[in-house]
Design a protein around this motif. Structure first.
Motif, mmCIF file in Angstrom:
data_model
loop_
_atom_site.group_PDB
_atom_site.id
_atom_site.type_symbol
_atom_site.label_atom_id
_atom_site.label_comp_id
_atom_site.label_asym_id
_atom_site.label_seq_id
_atom_site.Cartn_x
_atom_site.Cartn_y
_atom_site.Cartn_z
ATOM 1 N N ILE A 1 0.837 -1.207 0.000
ATOM 2 C CA ILE A 1 0.000 0.000 0.000
ATOM 3 C C ILE A 1 0.871 1.256 0.000
ATOM 4 O O ILE A 1 0.590 2.220 -0.723
ATOM 5 C CB ILE A 1 -0.968 0.000 1.206
ATOM 6 C CG1 ILE A 1 -2.031 -1.083 1.011
ATOM 7 C CG2 ILE A 1 -1.612 1.368 1.398
ATOM 8 C CD1 ILE A 1 -2.881 -1.333 2.236
ATOM 9 N N ASP A 2 1.945 1.240 0.791
ATOM 10 C CA ASP A 2 2.852 2.385 0.824
ATOM 11 C C ASP A 2 3.537 2.607 -0.517
ATOM 12 O O ASP A 2 3.882 3.739 -0.866
ATOM 13 C CB ASP A 2 3.917 2.207 1.905
ATOM 14 C CG ASP A 2 3.362 2.348 3.308
ATOM 15 O OD1 ASP A 2 2.324 3.015 3.468
ATOM 16 O OD2 ASP A 2 3.976 1.797 4.246
ATOM 17 N N GLY A 3 3.747 1.556 -1.281
ATOM 18 C CA GLY A 3 4.432 1.664 -2.562
ATOM 19 C C GLY A 3 3.552 2.097 -3.720
ATOM 20 O O GLY A 3 4.061 2.530 -4.759
ATOM 21 N N VAL A 4 2.222 2.030 -3.563
ATOM 22 C CA VAL A 4 1.312 2.363 -4.661
ATOM 23 C C VAL A 4 1.481 3.813 -5.137
ATOM 24 O O VAL A 4 1.626 4.039 -6.347
ATOM 25 C CB VAL A 4 -0.152 2.051 -4.282
ATOM 26 C CG1 VAL A 4 -1.128 2.677 -5.253
ATOM 27 C CG2 VAL A 4 -0.365 0.551 -4.223
ATOM 28 N N PRO A 5 1.469 4.822 -4.259
ATOM 29 C CA PRO A 5 1.645 6.189 -4.768
ATOM 30 C C PRO A 5 2.977 6.404 -5.476
ATOM 31 O O PRO A 5 3.037 7.100 -6.487
ATOM 32 C CB PRO A 5 1.568 7.058 -3.508
ATOM 33 C CG PRO A 5 0.815 6.244 -2.523
ATOM 34 C CD PRO A 5 1.181 4.821 -2.818
ATOM 35 N N ILE A 6 4.026 5.792 -4.987
ATOM 36 C CA ILE A 6 5.340 5.930 -5.624
ATOM 37 C C ILE A 6 5.315 5.286 -7.006
ATOM 38 O O ILE A 6 5.834 5.838 -7.973
ATOM 39 C CB ILE A 6 6.437 5.306 -4.741
ATOM 40 C CG1 ILE A 6 6.577 6.125 -3.463
ATOM 41 C CG2 ILE A 6 7.764 5.221 -5.476
ATOM 42 C CD1 ILE A 6 7.460 5.507 -2.417
ATOM 43 N N ALA A 7 4.677 4.122 -7.110
ATOM 44 C CA ALA A 7 4.583 3.431 -8.396
ATOM 45 C C ALA A 7 3.770 4.249 -9.396
ATOM 46 O O ALA A 7 4.152 4.369 -10.567
ATOM 47 C CB ALA A 7 3.966 2.052 -8.197
ATOM 48 N N ILE A 8 2.660 4.821 -8.939
ATOM 49 C CA ILE A 8 1.812 5.608 -9.848
ATOM 50 C C ILE A 8 2.569 6.822 -10.372
ATOM 51 O O ILE A 8 2.581 7.087 -11.580
ATOM 52 C CB ILE A 8 0.505 6.032 -9.135
ATOM 53 C CG1 ILE A 8 -0.385 4.811 -8.920
ATOM 54 C CG2 ILE A 8 -0.231 7.112 -9.928
ATOM 55 C CD1 ILE A 8 -1.600 5.078 -8.051
ATOM 56 N N VAL A 9 3.221 7.556 -9.491
ATOM 57 C CA VAL A 9 3.975 8.738 -9.917
ATOM 58 C C VAL A 9 5.138 8.322 -10.818
ATOM 59 O O VAL A 9 5.414 8.974 -11.834
ATOM 60 C CB VAL A 9 4.475 9.543 -8.692
ATOM 61 C CG1 VAL A 9 5.435 10.639 -9.109
ATOM 62 C CG2 VAL A 9 3.293 10.139 -7.947
ATOM 63 N N GLY A 10 5.803 7.223 -10.499
ATOM 64 C CA GLY A 10 6.910 6.742 -11.328
ATOM 65 C C GLY A 10 6.466 6.334 -12.724
ATOM 66 O O GLY A 10 7.124 6.652 -13.721
ATOM 67 N N ILE A 11 5.338 5.652 -12.817
ATOM 68 C CA ILE A 11 4.814 5.241 -14.126
ATOM 69 C C ILE A 11 4.396 6.465 -14.932
ATOM 70 O O ILE A 11 4.693 6.564 -16.130
ATOM 71 C CB ILE A 11 3.643 4.246 -13.954
ATOM 72 C CG1 ILE A 11 4.176 2.908 -13.434
ATOM 73 C CG2 ILE A 11 2.890 4.055 -15.265
ATOM 74 C CD1 ILE A 11 3.097 1.945 -12.977
ATOM 75 N N LEU A 12 3.701 7.397 -14.287
ATOM 76 C CA LEU A 12 3.317 8.627 -14.985
ATOM 77 C C LEU A 12 4.541 9.397 -15.469
ATOM 78 O O LEU A 12 4.552 9.938 -16.580
ATOM 79 C CB LEU A 12 2.453 9.510 -14.084
ATOM 80 C CG LEU A 12 1.031 9.027 -13.851
ATOM 81 C CD1 LEU A 12 0.326 9.917 -12.830
ATOM 82 C CD2 LEU A 12 0.248 8.993 -15.153
ATOM 83 N N ALA A 13 5.589 9.444 -14.649
ATOM 84 C CA ALA A 13 6.823 10.134 -15.046
ATOM 85 C C ALA A 13 7.457 9.445 -16.246
ATOM 86 O O ALA A 13 7.903 10.114 -17.187
ATOM 87 C CB ALA A 13 7.797 10.180 -13.882
ATOM 88 N N ALA A 14 7.484 8.118 -16.224
ATOM 89 C CA ALA A 14 8.097 7.372 -17.328
ATOM 90 C C ALA A 14 7.335 7.565 -18.634
ATOM 91 O O ALA A 14 7.927 7.533 -19.716
ATOM 92 C CB ALA A 14 8.164 5.889 -16.971
#
Length: 181
Positions: free
Chosen positions: A50-63
Motif C-alpha cells: 500500500i505504501d508503494g502504490v503512490p510511488i509506483a503511480i507517480v513513477g509510471i506517470l513520469a516514465a
C-alpha cells in the motif's frame, strides 16, 4: 501536608484522580499481560505494498509523460519537461514528508495505519522518528548499497520475518517490532 494542595488535604492519590495526569497505561505493561500481539507477515507485506502504490503511480506517470512532454525536438529537455520533472520531484518529497510525519506522530505509515499495525520498541515503548528513520531505513539502505554484500543483505533482511520472532533484520538493528495497533 501542604494546606494549599487540596489533593493532599483530601488524601486523594494524585496519579489516579488527576484528570490532567499522563495516562499510566504503557504499551510495555500491555505486552506483559498479552493484550497486544505482533503483526502478521501478510499484514506487514500488505502495508508495504500500500505504501508503494503512490510511488509506483507517480513513477509510471513520469516514465510515460517526461519523454512525451519533455522532448524539445533537438535532443534536449523542454521547459515544460523540466516543469513536469519538478512537479514529480515535489510530489515525491511531499509523500516522503507525509510518511515521516505519520511515523513520527503514530509510529505508522499510511499502509500500516490502513491495516491497523504500528512500529514500537521491543520493550513496547514508543519508537521515535530518529530510531525509525536512521536505524530501520538509513542503515539497512546503506548496507544495501554496498556492492555484493548489499544484494545479499537486501535478500536476507525481509526473509528474517519467517523466523519465530516475526522480525526482519532492520527490526533487529533498530530494536523494534511491528504490532497490531
Amino acid at each position: 501536608m501542604d494546606p494549599y494542595n487540596s489533593a493532599d488535604a483530601l488524601n486523594i492519590s494524585k496519579q489516579q484522580d488527576n484528570p490532567y495526569a499522563v495516562p499510566s497505561a504503557k504499551l510495555a505493561e500491555l505486552h506483559e499481560t498479552g493484550q497486544w500481539e505482533k503483526a502478521g507477515r501478510g499484514v506487514r507485506l500488505g502495508a508495504v505494498l500500500i505504501d508503494g502504490v503512490p510511488i509506483a503511480i507517480v513513477g509510471i506517470l513520469a516514465a510515460i509523460l517526461i519523454p512525451i512532454v519533455g522532448n524539445d525536438g533537438k535532443g534536449g529537455v523542454s521547459a515544460s519537461g523540466m516543469a513536469l520533472l519538478g512537479i514529480i520531484v515535489l510530489l515525491m518529497l511531499g509523500y516522503v514528508a507525509y510518511q515521516l510525519t505519520l511515523l513520527h506522530r503514530h509510529g505508522q505509515t499510511f499502509g500500516k495505519k490502513m491495516l491497523g499495525i504500528k512500529i514500537v520498541r521491543s520493550d513496547g515503548s514508543r519508537a521515535g522518528l530518529a530510531r525509525i528513520f536512521w536505524l530501520r531505513m538509513f542503515v539497512p539502505g546503506l548496507i544495501g548499497a554496498i556492492p555484493l554484500v548489499g544484494g545479499l543483505f537486501s535478500l536476507i533482511d525481509p526473509l528474517f520475518i519467517f523466523g519465530e520472532e516475526k522480525r526482519c533484520v532492520h527490526d533487529l538493528i533498530a530494536d523494534t517490532i511491528v504490532v497490531t495497533a
